[in-house]
Design a protein around this motif. Structure first.
Motif, mmCIF file in Angstrom:
data_model
loop_
_atom_site.group_PDB
_atom_site.id
_atom_site.type_symbol
_atom_site.label_atom_id
_atom_site.label_comp_id
_atom_site.label_asym_id
_atom_site.label_seq_id
_atom_site.Cartn_x
_atom_site.Cartn_y
_atom_site.Cartn_z
ATOM 1 N N SER A 57 0.845 -1.193 0.000
ATOM 2 C CA SER A 57 0.000 0.000 0.000
ATOM 3 C C SER A 57 0.882 1.245 0.000
ATOM 4 C CB SER A 57 -0.935 -0.010 1.210
ATOM 5 O OG SER A 57 -0.202 -0.064 2.402
ATOM 6 N N ASP A 58 0.280 2.365 -0.413
ATOM 7 C CA ASP A 58 0.975 3.658 -0.492
ATOM 8 C C ASP A 58 2.307 3.518 -1.233
ATOM 9 O OD1 ASP A 58 -1.093 4.831 0.998
ATOM 10 O OD2 ASP A 58 -0.143 4.211 2.872
ATOM 11 N N PRO A 70 2.207 7.135 -8.358
ATOM 12 C CA PRO A 70 1.731 6.693 -7.045
ATOM 13 C C PRO A 70 0.571 5.692 -7.185
ATOM 14 C CG PRO A 70 0.807 8.837 -7.549
ATOM 15 C CD PRO A 70 1.703 8.472 -8.706
ATOM 16 N N GLU A 72 -2.272 3.543 -4.580
ATOM 17 C CA GLU A 72 -2.780 3.324 -3.231
ATOM 18 C C GLU A 72 -2.527 1.873 -2.820
ATOM 19 O OE1 GLU A 72 -6.928 3.811 -0.707
ATOM 20 O OE2 GLU A 72 -6.814 4.568 -2.756
ATOM 21 N N TYR A 73 -2.811 0.937 -3.739
ATOM 22 C CA TYR A 73 -2.565 -0.493 -3.519
ATOM 23 C C TYR A 73 -1.788 -1.038 -4.694
ATOM 24 C CZ TYR A 73 -6.170 0.051 -0.013
ATOM 25 O OH TYR A 73 -6.899 0.481 1.064
#
Length: 148
Positions: A57-58, A70, A72-73
């Motif tokens: 994540s991140d 980028p 998130e997952y």
């Protein structure tokens, strides 16, 4: 590994007999995973299964050309991993010992479940000694053929 279900015996064997347990011990840590296609993913490791599939994540994903994106997952298939950078603050031996302790508890639990499953088998499921008593023995068939 499915949600709510522990790792399979095959996954446990891979985890306890390789350095995969070190990668599993990094769960929750921020690290960089280098992939075979020269890209990298830097983020927090959420889960690692017995086949070295990693959910993160991140994540800051960097291409081979240096462009960043980028996420998130992020999911990395185990066979695509080239290297995993171990964070400086991780004591490798303690992390491995801790993870093997966790896997040992899971292994003993699964062994108990397998033992219970085998105890529930009916004795007549096995055609061993009863087969001979019912006249199905190869020896009795040979004797009846040879006496004719």
């Amino acid at each position: 590994m499915a949600h709510g279900i522990g790792p399979s015996l095959r996954e446990q064997a891979k985890s306890t007999n390789s350095l995969l347990c070190l990668l599993q011990a990094l769960t929750g840590s921020v690290t960089t995973v280098e992939l075979r296609n020269e890209t990298t993913a830097r983020g927090r490791i959420d889960t690692v299964d017995g086949y070295m599939n990693v959910q993160m994540s991140d994540v800051a994903f960097t291409t081979a050309y240096g462009r960043e994106a980028p996420f998130e997952y992020f999911f990395v298939q185990g066979k695509q991993i080239r290297f995993v950078q171990i964070p400086d603050g991780v004591n490798i031996m303690k992390a491995i010992e801790k993870q093997l302790g966790i896997l040992g508890k899971t292994r003993s639990y699964n062994s108990e479940c397998v033992a219970k499953k085998h105890r529930k088998r009916k004795p007549d499921d096995d055609d061993g000694p009863e087969r001979e008593s019912k006249g199905f023995s190869d020896k009795s068939n040979r004797e009846s053929v040879s006496t004719k």
